[in-house]
Write an enzyme that holds these catalytic residues in place. Structure first.
Site, PDB file in Angstrom:
ATOM      1  N   SER A 294     -82.933  -9.886 -23.990  1.00 20.71           N
ATOM      2  CA  SER A 294     -82.504  -9.386 -22.679  1.00 20.71           C
ATOM      3  C   SER A 294     -82.480  -7.868 -22.561  1.00 20.71           C
ATOM      4  O   SER A 294     -82.148  -7.341 -21.493  1.00 20.71           O
ATOM      5  CB  SER A 294     -81.115  -9.945 -22.341  1.00 20.71           C
ATOM      6  OG  SER A 294     -81.215 -11.301 -21.969  1.00 20.71           O
TER       7      SER A 294
ATOM      8  N   LYS B 251     -84.175  -6.574 -19.579  1.00 22.59           N
ATOM      9  CA  LYS B 251     -83.565  -6.383 -18.259  1.00 22.59           C
ATOM     10  C   LYS B 251     -83.330  -4.909 -17.928  1.00 22.59           C
ATOM     11  O   LYS B 251     -83.090  -4.571 -16.765  1.00 22.59           O
ATOM     12  CB  LYS B 251     -82.251  -7.166 -18.168  1.00 22.59           C
ATOM     13  CG  LYS B 251     -82.433  -8.676 -18.208  1.00 22.59           C
ATOM     14  CD  LYS B 251     -81.126  -9.405 -17.926  1.00 22.59           C
ATOM     15  CE  LYS B 251     -81.292 -10.916 -17.993  1.00 22.59           C
ATOM     16  NZ  LYS B 251     -81.338 -11.436 -19.373  1.00 22.59           N
TER      17      LYS B 251
ATOM     18  N   SER C  27     -75.706 -10.415 -18.482  1.00 21.59           N
ATOM     19  CA  SER C  27     -77.098 -10.742 -18.773  1.00 21.59           C
ATOM     20  C   SER C  27     -77.556 -12.063 -18.165  1.00 21.59           C
ATOM     21  O   SER C  27     -78.287 -12.833 -18.793  1.00 21.59           O
ATOM     22  CB  SER C  27     -77.328 -10.766 -20.301  1.00 21.59           C
ATOM     23  OG  SER C  27     -78.678 -10.582 -20.608  1.00 21.59           O
TER      24      SER C  27
END
Length: 412
Positions: free
Chosen positions: A67, A70, A131
């Site tokens: 993640s 992101k 997340s």
């Protein structure tokens, strides 16, 4: 007496011969540091303002990032909001597939329902702070229309930043095998991969352009609507004040965790320190699988290494003169650099920067970037900005004086 003189001469010869050894030893000690054994596959610590790298390990190796993806996704979302393409108050509805993903505990921790709408602001918080994969996907759809188009936008963005061979296949950081076919590019086995250097360049671009992002990532808790009530969630960043790995004096305010089977436990951290901003990168922290704090301990180890062995020193005052290859450059403002605590500033050497990093100086009314060339870790591989040259076109138009003379020539 003769024997005494011979012995004295012998002793003096030995002293003279060994002086260079002592001198070189002193200079070596000046730059020596306690070695850091980072218990992770790769990592680094650098100054976000200058791009100076103090420590790095396997910085060019492409690794799964989970993640941490992101950071790119939410940068592009932030950019779209700032450009007025949509508002934080806009309401978005998840697709059935996006909503169904939130029922699987291993893929998300914020529940979304396909028959409900959520504000961009709530989804933005959910994607940064805990997340949420589905929240990130919904925001990406809002920006680009679909997942594939957004991934192509991500690839173009990092390529424009000088990052080569980036492996980006989806907006969340999950393995493609966890996603529906319309949620990714590539094959089912693909997973997003970047190097620590790549991540450093990305973070610098993101925080240079939108430093206010840390106002979101610094939140230890946030609220999100679930059913007919509001539920409070804890940030996944355990280094934030109030969370279990917080240490007083080390005020982390970001940035992003990353976790998959391939990425392991990874983390990008940010914190203000000594009038600048420090960024840490830890990829695949090593340790027991059940240990959910190992990436944060590795991050703390990086920062303690910096504080214990280095200091941010003023190396040049404003209007100081630096000579490089017989050219003189004058500093625009005071210059600071991280150096070993026992390092003598006068031993620094300077070069013209090959990219946008370094400090500003002036040579013949032209501004240039200079760097301290012999610091231990060097600088991030930051792409140099394209400078458009202004071409002054020649003109046949005569000056006002020439026109006066021409007038009188034709008067008689």
């Amino acid at each position: 007496m003769k024997n005494f003189v011979k012995k004295l001469m012998l002793v003096m010869s030995v002293v003279i011969l060994t002086l260079p050894i002592f001198a070189s030893t002193v200079h070596a000690e000046e730059t020596a540091n306690v070695p850091l054994e980072l218990n992770a596959s790769a990592g680094m610590v650098f100054d976000e303002h200058t791009g100076q790298v103090v420590y790095s390990k396997n910085a060019d190796e492409k690794l799964a990032i989970g993640s941490i993806t992101k950071i790119i996704t939410l940068y592009l979302v932030t950019k779209a909001i700032k450009e007025g393409k949509f508002s934080e108050k806009d309401m978005l509805t998840p697709t059935k597939a996006q909503a169904d993903m939130t029922q699987r505990n291993e893929l998300t921790n914020v529940r979304l329902d396909a028959d409900k709408s959520y504000s961009v602001r709530d989804l933005y918080n959910a994607a940064w702070i805990v997340s949420s994969n589905s929240a990130a996907m919904m925001l990406a759809d809002k920006v680009a229309g679909n997942q594939g188009a957004f991934v192509k936008l991500m690839r173009k963005t990092v390529k424009d930043w000088g990052i080569k061979n980036a492996q980006l296949f989806n907006v969340s950081g999950l393995n493609n095998s966890d996603l529906e076919p319309d949620m990714y590019l590539g094959t089912k086995e693909n997973e997003n991969k970047l190097s620590a250097n790549d991540i450093g360049v990305i973070v610098k671009h993101v925080l240079d352009e939108y430093p206010e992002i840390v106002q979101t990532t610094s939140k230890a808790k946030f609220s999100f609507p679930v059913d007919n009530e509001v539920k409070t969630y804890d940030s996944l960043n355990l280094l934030l004040k109030g969370n279990r790995d917080y240490q007083e004096g080390y005020e982390f305010d970001g940035l992003k965790t990353g976790t998959t089977d391939a990425a392991g436990e990874s983390f990008v951290g940010t914190l203000p320190l000594n009038d600048t901003r420090i960024v840490t990168v830890v990829l695949n922290a090593q340790g027991e699988k059940e240990d959910r704090d190992k990436r944060f301990r590795s991050t703390q180890k990086l920062v303690h290494y910096l504080v214990d062995n280095y200091e941010r020193k003023e190396i040049l005052q404003k209007d100081a003169t630096v000579t490089i290859k017989h050219k003189k450059y004058k500093t625009y403002e005071p210059v600071y650099t991280w150096l070993p605590k026992n390092y003598h500033v006068e031993n620094l050497r300077y070069n013209v920067s090959s990219n946008d990093l370094g400090f500003t100086a002036i040579h013949k009314k032209q501004t240039v970037k200079l760097i301290a060339a012999n610091t231990d870790g060097g600088y991030l591989p930051f792409k140099k900005a394209d400078v458009k040259k202004v071409v002054h076109k020649k003109t046949n138009q005569k000056s006002w004086w020439d026109q006066i003379i021409e007038f009188f020539k034709h008067l008689f």
